[in-house]
Design a protein around this motif. Structure first.
Motif, PDB file in Angstrom:
ATOM      1  N   ASN A  56     -61.606  -7.942   3.313  1.00 56.75           N
ATOM      2  CA  ASN A  56     -60.766  -6.734   2.972  1.00 56.75           C
ATOM      3  C   ASN A  56     -61.786  -5.734   1.999  1.00 56.75           C
ATOM      4  O   ASN A  56     -61.929  -4.666   1.481  1.00 56.75           O
ATOM      5  CB  ASN A  56     -59.170  -6.972   2.875  1.00 56.75           C
ATOM      6  N   PHE A  57     -61.846  -6.722   0.694  1.00 55.40           N
ATOM      7  CA  PHE A  57     -62.681  -6.554   0.018  1.00 55.40           C
ATOM      8  C   PHE A  57     -64.311  -5.590   0.490  1.00 55.40           C
ATOM      9  O   PHE A  57     -64.451  -4.947  -0.394  1.00 55.40           O
ATOM     10  CB  PHE A  57     -63.246  -7.738  -1.282  1.00 55.40           C
ATOM     11  N   VAL A  58     -65.285  -6.370   0.983  1.00 55.56           N
ATOM     12  CA  VAL A  58     -66.305  -5.450   1.230  1.00 55.56           C
ATOM     13  C   VAL A  58     -66.052  -4.313   2.420  1.00 55.56           C
ATOM     14  O   VAL A  58     -66.764  -3.562   1.947  1.00 55.56           O
ATOM     15  CB  VAL A  58     -67.097  -6.374   2.921  1.00 55.56           C
ATOM     16  N   VAL A  59     -64.697  -3.750   2.832  1.00 57.99           N
ATOM     17  CA  VAL A  59     -64.940  -2.511   3.002  1.00 57.99           C
ATOM     18  C   VAL A  59     -63.680  -1.521   1.772  1.00 57.99           C
ATOM     19  O   VAL A  59     -64.052  -0.956   2.243  1.00 57.99           O
ATOM     20  CB  VAL A  59     -62.764  -3.124   4.259  1.00 57.99           C
ATOM     21  N   GLU A  60     -63.435  -2.639   1.109  1.00 56.10           N
ATOM     22  CA  GLU A  60     -62.009  -1.000   0.103  1.00 56.10           C
ATOM     23  C   GLU A  60     -63.150  -1.497  -0.640  1.00 56.10           C
ATOM     24  O   GLU A  60     -62.850  -0.007  -2.015  1.00 56.10           O
ATOM     25  CB  GLU A  60     -60.824  -2.328  -0.193  1.00 56.10           C
ATOM     26  N   CYS A  61     -64.198  -2.071  -1.195  1.00 58.30           N
ATOM     27  CA  CYS A  61     -64.236  -1.391  -2.418  1.00 58.30           C
ATOM     28  C   CYS A  61     -66.019  -1.444  -2.509  1.00 58.30           C
ATOM     29  O   CYS A  61     -67.144  -1.376  -3.384  1.00 58.30           O
ATOM     30  CB  CYS A  61     -65.251  -3.135  -3.442  1.00 58.30           C
ATOM     31  N   ARG A  62     -66.075  -0.187  -1.358  1.00 57.90           N
ATOM     32  CA  ARG A  62     -67.684   0.441  -1.144  1.00 57.90           C
ATOM     33  C   ARG A  62     -67.856   1.265  -2.203  1.00 57.90           C
ATOM     34  O   ARG A  62     -69.364   0.845  -2.772  1.00 57.90           O
ATOM     35  CB  ARG A  62     -67.358   0.921   0.358  1.00 57.90           C
ATOM     36  N   GLY A  63     -67.624   1.800  -2.849  1.00 59.82           N
ATOM     37  CA  GLY A  63     -67.309   2.820  -4.026  1.00 59.82           C
ATOM     38  C   GLY A  63     -67.537   1.904  -5.411  1.00 59.82           C
ATOM     39  O   GLY A  63     -68.177   2.598  -6.163  1.00 59.82           O
ATOM     40  N   LEU A  64     -67.892   0.695  -5.288  1.00 57.36           N
ATOM     41  CA  LEU A  64     -68.228   0.007  -6.379  1.00 57.36           C
ATOM     42  C   LEU A  64     -69.082  -0.743  -6.091  1.00 57.36           C
ATOM     43  O   LEU A  64     -69.871  -1.744  -7.105  1.00 57.36           O
ATOM     44  CB  LEU A  64     -67.138  -1.016  -6.662  1.00 57.36           C
ATOM     45  N   MET A 229     -49.018 -15.336  10.506  1.00 55.79           N
ATOM     46  CA  MET A 229     -48.404 -15.149  11.065  1.00 55.79           C
ATOM     47  C   MET A 229     -47.299 -15.177  10.699  1.00 55.79           C
ATOM     48  O   MET A 229     -45.687 -14.652  11.294  1.00 55.79           O
ATOM     49  CB  MET A 229     -48.578 -16.382  11.806  1.00 55.79           C
ATOM     50  N   LEU A 230     -47.022 -15.133   9.601  1.00 61.74           N
ATOM     51  CA  LEU A 230     -46.152 -15.085   8.363  1.00 61.74           C
ATOM     52  C   LEU A 230     -45.938 -13.722   7.780  1.00 61.74           C
ATOM     53  O   LEU A 230     -45.430 -13.364   7.685  1.00 61.74           O
ATOM     54  CB  LEU A 230     -46.450 -16.019   7.031  1.00 61.74           C
ATOM     55  N   GLU A 231     -47.112 -12.800   7.099  1.00 64.54           N
ATOM     56  CA  GLU A 231     -47.015 -11.269   7.184  1.00 64.54           C
ATOM     57  C   GLU A 231     -47.728 -10.312   8.388  1.00 64.54           C
ATOM     58  O   GLU A 231     -48.576  -9.574   7.707  1.00 64.54           O
ATOM     59  CB  GLU A 231     -47.544 -11.060   5.952  1.00 64.54           C
ATOM     60  N   PRO A 232     -46.821 -10.466   9.640  1.00 67.36           N
ATOM     61  CA  PRO A 232     -48.396  -9.603  10.188  1.00 67.36           C
ATOM     62  C   PRO A 232     -48.223  -8.064  10.188  1.00 67.36           C
ATOM     63  O   PRO A 232     -48.594  -7.303  10.030  1.00 67.36           O
ATOM     64  CB  PRO A 232     -46.853 -10.390  11.422  1.00 67.36           C
ATOM     65  N   ARG A 233     -47.158  -7.602   9.367  1.00 67.90           N
ATOM     66  CA  ARG A 233     -46.585  -6.061   9.083  1.00 67.90           C
ATOM     67  C   ARG A 233     -48.067  -5.301   8.133  1.00 67.90           C
ATOM     68  O   ARG A 233     -48.306  -4.758   8.365  1.00 67.90           O
ATOM     69  CB  ARG A 233     -45.266  -5.606   9.206  1.00 67.90           C
ATOM     70  N   ARG A 234     -48.065  -6.521   7.105  1.00 65.71           N
ATOM     71  CA  ARG A 234     -48.817  -6.091   6.051  1.00 65.71           C
ATOM     72  C   ARG A 234     -50.642  -6.447   6.605  1.00 65.71           C
ATOM     73  O   ARG A 234     -51.292  -5.679   6.274  1.00 65.71           O
ATOM     74  CB  ARG A 234     -48.569  -7.399   4.932  1.00 65.71           C
ATOM     75  N   LEU A 235     -50.239  -7.549   7.557  1.00 60.08           N
ATOM     76  CA  LEU A 235     -51.508  -8.318   7.222  1.00 60.08           C
ATOM     77  C   LEU A 235     -52.948  -7.566   8.675  1.00 60.08           C
ATOM     78  O   LEU A 235     -53.628  -8.382   8.934  1.00 60.08           O
ATOM     79  CB  LEU A 235     -52.229 -10.038   7.551  1.00 60.08           C
ATOM     80  N   LEU A 236     -51.220  -7.077   9.777  1.00 60.10           N
ATOM     81  CA  LEU A 236     -51.697  -6.644  11.393  1.00 60.10           C
ATOM     82  C   LEU A 236     -53.821  -6.243  11.271  1.00 60.10           C
ATOM     83  O   LEU A 236     -54.021  -6.217  12.288  1.00 60.10           O
ATOM     84  CB  LEU A 236     -51.057  -6.480  12.481  1.00 60.10           C
ATOM     85  N   LYS A 237     -52.903  -4.587  10.604  1.00 60.17           N
ATOM     86  CA  LYS A 237     -54.202  -4.280  10.705  1.00 60.17           C
ATOM     87  C   LYS A 237     -55.307  -4.720  10.017  1.00 60.17           C
ATOM     88  O   LYS A 237     -56.708  -4.819  10.099  1.00 60.17           O
ATOM     89  CB  LYS A 237     -53.932  -3.048  10.471  1.00 60.17           C
ATOM     90  N   ARG A 238     -55.867  -5.547   8.910  1.00 57.67           N
ATOM     91  CA  ARG A 238     -56.847  -5.629   7.497  1.00 57.67           C
ATOM     92  C   ARG A 238     -57.392  -6.665   9.216  1.00 57.67           C
ATOM     93  O   ARG A 238     -58.213  -6.995   9.050  1.00 57.67           O
ATOM     94  CB  ARG A 238     -56.317  -6.853   7.089  1.00 57.67           C
ATOM     95  N   TYR A 239     -56.702  -7.783   9.744  1.00 56.05           N
ATOM     96  CA  TYR A 239     -57.151  -9.018  11.205  1.00 56.05           C
ATOM     97  C   TYR A 239     -57.614  -7.813  12.179  1.00 56.05           C
ATOM     98  O   TYR A 239     -58.302  -9.315  13.191  1.00 56.05           O
ATOM     99  CB  TYR A 239     -56.137  -9.487  10.853  1.00 56.05           C
ATOM    100  N   SER A 240     -57.051  -6.837  12.434  1.00 53.13           N
ATOM    101  CA  SER A 240     -58.225  -6.521  13.557  1.00 53.13           C
ATOM    102  C   SER A 240     -58.722  -5.819  13.526  1.00 53.13           C
ATOM    103  O   SER A 240     -59.941  -5.376  13.663  1.00 53.13           O
ATOM    104  CB  SER A 240     -56.538  -6.169  14.410  1.00 53.13           C
ATOM    105  N   VAL A 241     -58.315  -3.974  13.323  1.00 55.38           N
ATOM    106  CA  VAL A 241     -58.878  -2.567  13.422  1.00 55.38           C
ATOM    107  C   VAL A 241     -59.684  -2.805  12.099  1.00 55.38           C
ATOM    108  O   VAL A 241     -61.218  -3.016  11.968  1.00 55.38           O
ATOM    109  CB  VAL A 241     -58.318  -1.720  13.039  1.00 55.38           C
ATOM    110  N   ASP A 242     -59.463  -3.843  10.757  1.00 51.04           N
ATOM    111  CA  ASP A 242     -60.153  -3.117   9.360  1.00 51.04           C
ATOM    112  C   ASP A 242     -61.388  -4.405   9.988  1.00 51.04           C
ATOM    113  O   ASP A 242     -62.846  -4.179   9.187  1.00 51.04           O
ATOM    114  CB  ASP A 242     -59.616  -3.482   8.644  1.00 51.04           C
ATOM    115  N   LEU A 243     -61.085  -5.835  10.913  1.00 47.07           N
ATOM    116  CA  LEU A 243     -62.389  -6.173  10.515  1.00 47.07           C
ATOM    117  C   LEU A 243     -63.704  -5.631  11.870  1.00 47.07           C
ATOM    118  O   LEU A 243     -64.819  -6.022  11.188  1.00 47.07           O
ATOM    119  CB  LEU A 243     -61.926  -7.681  11.966  1.00 47.07           C
ATOM    120  N   PHE A 244     -63.315  -4.770  12.059  1.00 48.52           N
ATOM    121  CA  PHE A 244     -65.067  -3.894  12.482  1.00 48.52           C
ATOM    122  C   PHE A 244     -65.422  -3.375  11.971  1.00 48.52           C
ATOM    123  O   PHE A 244     -66.716  -2.305  12.160  1.00 48.52           O
ATOM    124  CB  PHE A 244     -63.980  -2.907  14.825  1.00 48.52           C
ATOM    125  N   THR A 245     -65.048  -2.389  11.221  1.00 45.50           N
ATOM    126  CA  THR A 245     -64.947  -1.973  10.267  1.00 45.50           C
ATOM    127  C   THR A 245     -65.916  -2.827   8.639  1.00 45.50           C
ATOM    128  O   THR A 245     -66.783  -2.543   9.130  1.00 45.50           O
ATOM    129  CB  THR A 245     -63.951  -1.153   9.160  1.00 45.50           C
TER     130      THR A 245
END
Length: 259
Positions: A56-64, A229-245
């Protein structure tokens, strides 16, 4: 493969640095890194701003990317995604996984004296509960707490002054990527705390609001699956689509910079 020494990258260690996604990630082990950080608390030890690079850091902090290469900044690896990217690009893994949830308690245990902490971020009440853990379980001092919502907005223009007046050894900023990184980088020169960390969900873990995976799950590098498993709504995108990014960012940065 692009490897530079840690000294060239502005970190106080002789470990190597791996460039991933346009970021210099320190390849080190927990014990020597903690010793390096504790040395910053000695007179003349300087200031160090530490960030934990997960996918998530690598994807979100590109502008920094550029300010994150400042000599006062150290970035360490957090999570299996960084390991996979290091194998793909550099043909080597990081020595061990480094994250704030392990590093901060280790810093406390290896310090010769109680450390003075200031906690910034998290929902109302989370910082106070995390402070209780730091005091009661880890034997540290907490000299200030400010949540990342109403308190932070109310303090706004005088927040850095408030933090400096408390004279913390360690500032923990838990505002999420990239807000915590941007805030720390923007105020780094004014902040007098020798050590400052962008810690994401650490205060949630310290407060008991979030649970760590069992030890055996951490050892097989599947803590991400436990959190999903504990936080599927919050983390599903991070561990699926965002991984490809994430892997796309790493590959593009390699072609552009040779890193």
């Amino acid at each position: 493969m692009s490897l530079v020494s840690a000294e060239e990258a502005g970190v106080a260690s002789q470990d190597e640095v791996l460039w991933l996604g346009g970021y210099p990630i320190l390849r080190t082990r927990l014990a020597p890194f903690v010793a390096t950080l504790l040395a910053c608390l000695e007179p003349g030890g300087g200031r160090r701003r530490v960030f934990f690079a997960n996918t998530n850091f690598v994807v979100e902090c590109r502008g920094l990317r550029e300010p994150l290469q400042d000599p006062s900044v150290t970035i360490v690896n957090d999570g299996i995604g960084l390991d996979l990217a290091a194998m793909m690009i550099h043909r080597q893994r990081f020595f061990e996984n480094l994250n704030g949830t392990d590093l901060i308690p280790s810093l406390c245990r290896h310090s010769s004296r109680p450390l003075r902490f200031f906690l910034l971020g998290g929902k109302p009440g989370i910082g106070d509960a995390a402070a209780a853990t730091l005091r009661d379980s880890l034997g540290q001092e907490v000299v200030g707490v400010c949540d990342g919502y109403g308190q932070m907005r109310a303090e706004a223009g005088r927040l850095v002054e408030t933090i400096n007046a408390a004279r913390p050894d360690v500032l923990l900023v838990a505002l999420g990527n990239p807000i915590q990184e941007r805030w720390l980088l923007e105020h780094s020169d004014q902040l007098e705390a020798p050590l400052a960390f962008g810690v994401g969900a650490l205060l949630d873990f310290l407060s008991g609001n979030a649970r760590r995976a069992p030890g055996w799950v951490q050892r097989i590098h599947m803590e991400w699956a436990f959190r999903l498993m504990l936080e599927p709504r919050r983390l599903l995108k991070r561990y699926s689509v965002d991984l490809f990014t994430f892997f796309g960012v790493c590959i593009r940065a390699r072609h552009i910079t040779g890193a």
